[in-house]
Design a protein around this motif. Structure first.
Motif: not given
Length: 215
Positions: A97-104, A179-192
């Motif tokens: 969750a913190a990783h998602v916040a840091r992406a923001t 934008a694709a890299v951001d999306g891939a990382l964020l998707g991975r955070y949710y999946e994990r």
């Protein structure tokens, strides 16, 4: 199990419920910050991650104190160590969750999610919250049947994760590599996050039944 051991384990279980509520709220706020590009809310999530780490250490201390004082054997020891494993998975959910916040925060004030992906991440955040909600309920109510449902519930997140990549690798993707890299990382955070939720579900089954799976 012995009554005194069971009483101590109940204290550990109570701490796990507190952790589960905290990681659910962390991802709720991280998702809201992500979708609204809310710098302040994202910052709050990263700060509160330290509180989840403290809760993990509380569980860790209680489990090892329980083992030292009661010297559990066989099934008792397995249950005690399973509680520690559950706490570790919950702590990792807080980190994600913190990783998602840091992406923001990294992209602020620009949204970290491309407009083409916002709807998909809204769905992923909904699934993540539902999974976390079941963890809270399963731990609080000692409900192994509810915990067992998390395996199949995770399928929705896996499907969204696959759809996310289909969008980003299609020839019609208009937003470029960053934008694709951001999306891939964020998707991975949710999946994990969802994967760790499933792990907690498995741990709850052991805590409630003493068995690794339901009949």
């Amino acid at each position: 199990m012995r009554g005194d051991f069971h009483d101590e384990l109940a204290r550990v279980s109570s701490s796990l419920v507190t952790m589960a509520k905290a990681v659910r709220e962390a991802m709720r706020q991280a998702s809201a910050a992500l979708l609204a590009a809310d710098h302040t809310l994202a910052q709050q999530v990263t700060v509160r991650d330290a509180e989840i780490d403290v809760l993990y250490r509380v569980v860790d201390d209680r489990v090892f104190d329980l083992i030292a004082r009661h010297q559990p054997v066989a099934d008792e020891l397995r249950v005690a160590l399973t509680a520690l494993q559950a706490a570790a998975d919950l702590e990792r959910m807080g980190d994600l969750a913190a990783h998602v916040a840091r992406a923001t925060l990294r992209r602020s004030p620009v949204p970290a999610v491309a407009p083409e992906l916002a709807g998909m991440f809204r769905q992923m955040s909904k699934v993540a919250d539902e999974l976390a909600g079941k963890i809270v309920a399963a731990l609080a109510d000692h409900d192994a049947t509810l915990a067992a449902q998390l395996d199949s519930d995770d399928d929705a997140m896996d499907q969204l994760h696959r759809e996310l990549f289909k969008v980003m690798i299609s020839q019609e993707w208009p937003m470029g590599v960053e934008a694709a890299v951001d999306g891939a990382l964020l998707g991975r955070y949710y999946e994990r996050y969802a994967d760790h939720a499933v792990n907690v579900g498995h741990h709850v089954i052991v805590l409630v039944t003493g068995k690794t799976r339901l009949p």
